[in-house]
Write a protein that holds these residues in place. Structure first.
Motif, PDB file in Angstrom:
ATOM      1  N   ASP A 244      -7.769  10.441   3.274  1.00  0.00           N
ATOM      2  CA  ASP A 244      -7.119   9.166   3.572  1.00  0.00           C
ATOM      3  C   ASP A 244      -5.739   9.117   2.940  1.00  0.00           C
ATOM      4  O   ASP A 244      -5.600   9.008   1.724  1.00  0.00           O
ATOM      5  CB  ASP A 244      -7.996   8.009   3.064  1.00  0.00           C
ATOM      6  CG  ASP A 244      -7.417   6.649   3.438  1.00  0.00           C
ATOM      7  OD1 ASP A 244      -6.347   6.604   4.074  1.00  0.00           O
ATOM      8  OD2 ASP A 244      -8.043   5.627   3.082  1.00  0.00           O
ATOM      9  N   GLY A 245      -4.726   9.191   3.792  1.00  0.00           N
ATOM     10  CA  GLY A 245      -3.350   9.039   3.333  1.00  0.00           C
ATOM     11  C   GLY A 245      -2.686   7.898   4.077  1.00  0.00           C
ATOM     12  O   GLY A 245      -1.494   7.955   4.374  1.00  0.00           O
ATOM     13  N   ALA A 246      -3.486   6.860   4.392  1.00  0.00           N
ATOM     14  CA  ALA A 246      -2.958   5.735   5.176  1.00  0.00           C
ATOM     15  C   ALA A 246      -1.983   4.916   4.347  1.00  0.00           C
ATOM     16  O   ALA A 246      -1.920   5.034   3.127  1.00  0.00           O
ATOM     17  CB  ALA A 246      -4.104   4.853   5.664  1.00  0.00           C
ATOM     18  N   ASP A 247      -1.210   4.067   5.032  1.00  0.00           N
ATOM     19  CA  ASP A 247      -0.178   3.298   4.335  1.00  0.00           C
ATOM     20  C   ASP A 247      -0.429   1.800   4.413  1.00  0.00           C
ATOM     21  O   ASP A 247       0.443   1.024   4.106  1.00  0.00           O
ATOM     22  CB  ASP A 247       1.201   3.615   4.932  1.00  0.00           C
ATOM     23  CG  ASP A 247       1.290   3.183   6.382  1.00  0.00           C
ATOM     24  OD1 ASP A 247       0.237   2.926   6.998  1.00  0.00           O
ATOM     25  OD2 ASP A 247       2.421   3.114   6.912  1.00  0.00           O
ATOM     26  N   ASN A 248      -1.638   1.402   4.839  1.00  0.00           N
ATOM     27  CA  ASN A 248      -1.872  -0.040   4.979  1.00  0.00           C
ATOM     28  C   ASN A 248      -3.350  -0.353   4.760  1.00  0.00           C
ATOM     29  O   ASN A 248      -4.216   0.504   4.957  1.00  0.00           O
ATOM     30  CB  ASN A 248      -1.415  -0.500   6.366  1.00  0.00           C
ATOM     31  CG  ASN A 248      -2.218   0.179   7.466  1.00  0.00           C
ATOM     32  OD1 ASN A 248      -3.320  -0.258   7.805  1.00  0.00           O
ATOM     33  ND2 ASN A 248      -1.696   1.274   8.004  1.00  0.00           N
ATOM     34  N   PHE A 249      -3.607  -1.589   4.353  1.00  0.00           N
ATOM     35  CA  PHE A 249      -4.981  -1.970   4.014  1.00  0.00           C
ATOM     36  C   PHE A 249      -5.950  -1.965   5.206  1.00  0.00           C
ATOM     37  O   PHE A 249      -7.087  -1.493   5.055  1.00  0.00           O
ATOM     38  CB  PHE A 249      -5.002  -3.321   3.293  1.00  0.00           C
ATOM     39  CG  PHE A 249      -4.604  -3.212   1.850  1.00  0.00           C
ATOM     40  CD1 PHE A 249      -5.421  -2.559   0.941  1.00  0.00           C
ATOM     41  CD2 PHE A 249      -3.402  -3.737   1.404  1.00  0.00           C
ATOM     42  CE1 PHE A 249      -5.058  -2.437  -0.400  1.00  0.00           C
ATOM     43  CE2 PHE A 249      -3.023  -3.616   0.062  1.00  0.00           C
ATOM     44  CZ  PHE A 249      -3.861  -2.969  -0.835  1.00  0.00           C
TER      45      PHE A 249
END
Ligand SMILES: [Zn+2]
Lengths: 389, 94
Positions: A244-249
């Motif tokens: 997980d390298g996402a940028d938002n909740f």
């Protein structure tokens, strides 16, 4: 008589020889079967249960394979000659009971004893991954696990770039990349998969180009989609590990929920200015299960308290550190070595150059991974994060 | 009263003039946090909800243990204890 023949006769007087059939019987009683042939010979087949150690490394590696010098050894080569020399070396090394198999693998096969065709690395792989093969904890077996592995990266951005880059180099056979974004010049301060001349093209396409230039033997599967409740299971199905390298909740919670439901380890990283965090969420782990993201944070901060990365900023090198800690955890999980970061949060403070470890505990009442929890279904994540807390 | 160090996460350092650690005195986690709020107005609104509980997007650790697994805000603290405030951070630097 040639010197070779004379020497073999000498050896036969001191080294006991056994037929393949007797060797098979002894092996079933606990004797170790050691095949000392060259890799290309073994590629065609090996006795079931045999350990392959090439003759040249025999003395150096036998102790890792058979630590107890009291264990009876049965040595096999192609015809029964090299195994005599090898057996003598092992006896000199201190193994008490060493036998050579008459007729070697050729006769073993002719006598109808069990044979399997091993998974072995080809010459190119052997060269490419040589530094892995030298590490006992990885070796050929571990490298084959990496080659067979499928790792899905959510985001080809600051964290996904270094992770994917090194996982490709390490020979993870199939990398999946989910990202619906295109390359922007402001990404290039940290997103090292992309290049200046690819500004404006899709990150998935750019990532694929970079990864396959580094390692053309791996497969890259791209998803130019934004993850949502409808596509998440189609995309997540069939992978071994999620990064997980996402940028938002909304995406963080969605990745968590799908990973919990599918039982996948979720290697989580996040960055903020000079600070990074890494952990592995894995409530589905067979022994010592860890918490999920929701055990830690049942709800996200309201938007006014959660500045995006663009507003907060990030030191460009920082996601490199954090993304590579994620990649290390992925390799450990795939090969099955070491202590994974399950139930532990590693915090990195770049300014102080300090790592801090915090204990994370599973919440037995967690709606998603708690004791006896039934998966409550996917939710409207955008809505959840708009009104949360 | 014990001397306690509170580690301030980056998103809250605007309240502390950039300081990443604040020294306070208190006998429980709650007292230590209250002292932090007295020194730095506004910071506790982010950590505690209206009812005075720890917010659901924040965890508070005493040493390496989440206070939720100890006695919550009532957990007693000893001299030179370290509290860490750790909020959820989404950033992956896309
Ligand atoms: Zn949970």
């Amino acid at each position: 008589m040639s010197v070779k023949k004379r020497r073999l006769e000498e050896l036969r007087r001191t080294i006991e020889e056994v037929t393949p059939e007797d060797a098979w019987g002894l092996h079933k009683q606990g004797a170790a079967l050691i095949d000392v042939r060259e890799p290309d010979e073994v590629a065609g087949g090996i006795a079931v249960g045999a350990r392959h150690i090439v003759r040249g490394f025999l003395e150096l590696k036998i102790e890792d394979a058979v630590p107890d010098t009291g264990t009876p050894l049965l040595i096999m080569c192609a015809s029964g000659a090299r195994s005599l020399f090898a057996a003598e070396d092992l006896r000199n090394l201190g193994y008490d009971d060493v036998k050579s198999i008459v007729g070697g693998f050729g006769r073993w096969k002719d006598d109808g004893l069990p044979v399997e065709v091993p998974r072995v690395l080809n010459a190119e792989q052997r060269e490419r991954y040589g530094r892995h093969l030298s590490i006992p904890e990885i070796g050929e077996e571990g490298q084959i696990k990496l080659l067979d592995a499928r790792v899905l990266l959510v985001g080809a951005g600051g964290l996904g770039s270094p992770s994917a880059y090194y996982l490709a180099a390490a020979g993870v056979g199939t990398l999946g990349i989910v990202d619906d974004d295109v390359v922007d010049r402001s990404n290039l301060q940290r997103q090292i998969l992309h290049t200046d001349d690819r500004v404006g093209i899709s990150k998935v396409a750019s990532a694929r180009q970079t990864l396959q230039a580094l390692n053309p033997t791996i497969e890259v599967v791209g998803y130019e989609d934004r993850l949502d409740s409808k596509n998440v299971e189609r995309i997540f199905e069939g992978w071994d590990v999620v990064v997980d390298g996402a940028d938002n909740f909304p995406t963080r919670y969605l990745v968590n929920d799908a990973s919990v439901k599918l039982g996948l380890p979720n290697v989580h990283g996040s960055v903020y200015r000079f600070e990074g965090q890494v952990t592995v969420f894995w409530p589905g782990r067979a022994d010592h299960p860890g918490p999920c993201y929701r055990c830690l944070y049942p709800a996200p901060p309201p938007p006014e308290l959660a500045p995006s990365c663009a507003e907060a900023g990030v030191l460009g090198v920082l996601p490199g550190v954090v993304g590579l800690l994620q990649a290390v955890e992925v390799v450990k999980l795939l090969v099955g070595i070491g202590d994974p970061l399950v139930g532990r949060l590693l915090q990195y403070d770049a300014l102080r150059a300090r790592f801090i470890e915090l204990r994370l505990e599973r919440d037995p009442t967690c709606e998603y991974c708690g004791d006896g929890a039934v998966f409550p279904g996917y939710i409207d994540y955008e809505q959840f994060c708009r009104v949360a807390a | 009263m014990a001397n306690v160090t509170i580690r301030i996460p980056t998103p809250l350092r605007s309240f502390t003039g950039g300081a990443d650690e604040i020294e306070v005195r208190g006998s429980t986690v709650e007292q230590a946090l209250t002292a932090l709020g007295e020194q730095h107005a506004g910071i506790l609104d982010y950590v505690l909800d209206e009812a005075g509980g720890v917010r659901r997007f924040v965890n508070v650790y005493l040493g390496d243990r989440n206070i939720a697994t100890l006695d919550g805000l009532g957990t007693s603290v000893e001299d030179s204890a370290v509290l860490s405030i750790v909020p959820a951070v989404a950033g992956g630097a896309e």
